[in-house]
Design an enzyme around this catalytic site. Structure first.
Site, PDB file in Angstrom:
ATOM      1  N   TYR A 251     -12.369  -2.138  -4.531  1.00 49.88           N
ATOM      2  CA  TYR A 251     -12.676  -2.229  -2.733  1.00 49.88           C
ATOM      3  C   TYR A 251     -14.329  -2.416  -2.535  1.00 49.88           C
ATOM      4  O   TYR A 251     -14.942  -2.532  -1.766  1.00 49.88           O
ATOM      5  CB  TYR A 251     -12.090  -1.942  -2.268  1.00 49.88           C
ATOM      6  CG  TYR A 251     -10.709  -1.612  -1.028  1.00 49.88           C
ATOM      7  CD1 TYR A 251     -10.592  -2.575  -0.702  1.00 49.88           C
ATOM      8  CD2 TYR A 251      -9.553  -0.905  -1.633  1.00 49.88           C
ATOM      9  CE1 TYR A 251      -9.152  -3.010  -0.404  1.00 49.88           C
ATOM     10  CE2 TYR A 251      -8.708  -1.582  -0.703  1.00 49.88           C
ATOM     11  CZ  TYR A 251      -8.275  -2.581  -0.443  1.00 49.88           C
ATOM     12  OH  TYR A 251      -6.742  -2.496   0.133  1.00 49.88           O
TER      13      TYR A 251
ATOM     14  N   LYS B 167       0.616  -1.102  -0.427  1.00 51.16           N
ATOM     15  CA  LYS B 167       0.555  -0.259   0.004  1.00 51.16           C
ATOM     16  C   LYS B 167       0.799   1.344   0.521  1.00 51.16           C
ATOM     17  O   LYS B 167       1.899   1.283   0.492  1.00 51.16           O
ATOM     18  CB  LYS B 167      -1.256  -0.040   1.298  1.00 51.16           C
ATOM     19  CG  LYS B 167      -1.873  -1.072   1.082  1.00 51.16           C
ATOM     20  CD  LYS B 167      -2.604  -1.142   2.304  1.00 51.16           C
ATOM     21  CE  LYS B 167      -3.550  -1.915   2.211  1.00 51.16           C
ATOM     22  NZ  LYS B 167      -5.334  -1.872   3.308  1.00 51.16           N
TER      23      LYS B 167
ATOM     24  N   HIS C 122      -2.309  -5.506   1.610  1.00 48.05           N
ATOM     25  CA  HIS C 122      -3.513  -5.978   1.120  1.00 48.05           C
ATOM     26  C   HIS C 122      -3.243  -7.294   0.733  1.00 48.05           C
ATOM     27  O   HIS C 122      -2.183  -7.921   0.622  1.00 48.05           O
ATOM     28  CB  HIS C 122      -4.478  -4.826   0.462  1.00 48.05           C
ATOM     29  CG  HIS C 122      -5.761  -6.191  -0.351  1.00 48.05           C
ATOM     30  ND1 HIS C 122      -6.961  -6.131   0.606  1.00 48.05           N
ATOM     31  CD2 HIS C 122      -5.774  -6.656  -1.368  1.00 48.05           C
ATOM     32  CE1 HIS C 122      -8.029  -6.831  -0.114  1.00 48.05           C
ATOM     33  NE2 HIS C 122      -7.155  -7.502  -1.014  1.00 48.05           N
TER      34      HIS C 122
ATOM     35  N   GLU D  20      -9.560 -10.579  -7.489  1.00 49.84           N
ATOM     36  CA  GLU D  20      -8.852  -9.274  -7.769  1.00 49.84           C
ATOM     37  C   GLU D  20      -6.660  -9.461  -8.652  1.00 49.84           C
ATOM     38  O   GLU D  20      -6.806  -8.441  -9.028  1.00 49.84           O
ATOM     39  CB  GLU D  20      -8.294  -9.346  -6.211  1.00 49.84           C
ATOM     40  CG  GLU D  20      -9.257  -9.053  -5.107  1.00 49.84           C
ATOM     41  CD  GLU D  20      -8.950  -8.916  -3.043  1.00 49.84           C
ATOM     42  OE1 GLU D  20      -7.525  -9.510  -3.350  1.00 49.84           O
ATOM     43  OE2 GLU D  20      -9.841  -9.040  -3.106  1.00 49.84           O
TER      44      GLU D  20
ATOM     45  N   ASN E 267      -1.851   0.541   6.313  1.00 51.71           N
ATOM     46  CA  ASN E 267      -1.544  -0.536   7.409  1.00 51.71           C
ATOM     47  C   ASN E 267      -0.564  -1.436   6.651  1.00 51.71           C
ATOM     48  O   ASN E 267      -0.419  -2.701   6.655  1.00 51.71           O
ATOM     49  CB  ASN E 267      -3.191  -1.690   8.081  1.00 51.71           C
ATOM     50  CG  ASN E 267      -4.465  -2.214   6.408  1.00 51.71           C
ATOM     51  OD1 ASN E 267      -4.081  -1.875   5.739  1.00 51.71           O
ATOM     52  ND2 ASN E 267      -4.597  -2.862   6.604  1.00 51.71           N
TER      53      ASN E 267
HETATM   54  P1  CMP Z   1      -7.564  -4.987   3.442  1.00 49.47           P
HETATM   55  O1  CMP Z   1      -6.909  -5.788   3.488  1.00 49.47           O
HETATM   56  O2  CMP Z   1      -6.685  -4.163   1.965  1.00 49.47           O
HETATM   57  O3  CMP Z   1      -9.264  -4.719   3.436  1.00 49.47           O
HETATM   58  C1  CMP Z   1      -9.707  -3.124   3.418  1.00 49.47           C
HETATM   59  C2  CMP Z   1      -9.021  -1.805   4.220  1.00 49.47           C
HETATM   60  O4  CMP Z   1      -9.973  -1.896   5.171  1.00 49.47           O
HETATM   61  C3  CMP Z   1      -8.294  -2.954   5.071  1.00 49.47           C
HETATM   62  O5  CMP Z   1      -7.379  -3.711   5.080  1.00 49.47           O
HETATM   63  C4  CMP Z   1      -7.882  -1.779   6.286  1.00 49.47           C
HETATM   64  O6  CMP Z   1      -6.915  -0.951   5.794  1.00 49.47           O
HETATM   65  C5  CMP Z   1      -9.641  -0.921   5.767  1.00 49.47           C
HETATM   66  N1  CMP Z   1     -10.492  -0.576   7.066  1.00 49.47           N
HETATM   67  C6  CMP Z   1     -10.455   0.300   7.745  1.00 49.47           C
HETATM   68  N2  CMP Z   1     -10.814   0.756   8.690  1.00 49.47           N
HETATM   69  C7  CMP Z   1     -11.586  -1.152   8.375  1.00 49.47           C
HETATM   70  C8  CMP Z   1     -12.152  -1.623   9.442  1.00 49.47           C
HETATM   71  N3  CMP Z   1     -13.341  -0.904  10.374  1.00 49.47           N
HETATM   72  N4  CMP Z   1     -12.398  -2.663   8.992  1.00 49.47           N
HETATM   73  C9  CMP Z   1     -12.211  -3.514   8.596  1.00 49.47           C
HETATM   74  N5  CMP Z   1     -10.741  -2.748   7.887  1.00 49.47           N
HETATM   75  C10 CMP Z   1     -10.955  -1.559   7.808  1.00 49.47           C
END
Ligand code: CMP
Length: 141
Positions: free
Chosen positions: A51, A11, A117, A128, A114
């Protein structure tokens, strides 16, 4: 264990921190092979399409804004049990809950920023991977 393919995205936060190499090293040292790469800068609309499954969630707007804030590195990883193994290496979505030694424990700052992904199922991996790559882009080795 079946040989699987999964989509990984490094990311914008992790790209900006210059830790692409460290993340790929973890994949390779754990038996995953990078068989396709695409560095790209998503628009907010493209991030929204990727997403789409989260479109009704309260964090969707922030997620699309963040994922379009800078370049990302999309990759296809291949190996035994690749989908689950990648998710183990990533750690929990919320870095505060991520096990020590995982990518998110070491590189993520928040649940939005974070670091990585990873696809969560074989069905979503196929969808994906097709979002970023055509079959001709995948190079098993
Ligand atoms: P990712 O695995 O990329 O999938 C969706 C993303 O939404 C997740 O990582 C997080 O970076 C983001 N996100 C933000 N808030 C939340 C939440 N409460 N629960 C899950 N994903 C979240």
């Amino acid at each position: 264990m079946p040989v699987e393919r999964t989509l990984s995205i490094i990311k914008p936060d992790a790209v900006a921190k210059n830790v692409i190499g460290d993340i790929i090293r973890r994949f390779e040292e754990n038996g995953l092979s990078v068989i396709a790469t695409n560095m790209t800068h998503l628009s907010a609309v493209e991030a929204g399409r990727f997403y789409e499954v989260h479109a009704e969630r309260p964090f969707y707007g922030d997620l699309c804004e963040f994922m379009s804030s800078g370049p990302v590195l999309a990759m296809v990883l291949e190996g035994k049990n690749a989908i689950t193994l990648n998710r183990q290496l990533m750690g929990a979505t919320n870095p505060q809950e991520a096990e020590s030694g995982t990518i998110r424990a070491d590189h993520a700052d928040s649940i939005d920023a974070n670091a990585v992904h990873g696809s969560d199922s074989a069905e979503n991996a196929a969808i994906e991977i097709a979002f970023f790559f055509s079959g001709l882009d995948l190079h098993s080795h």
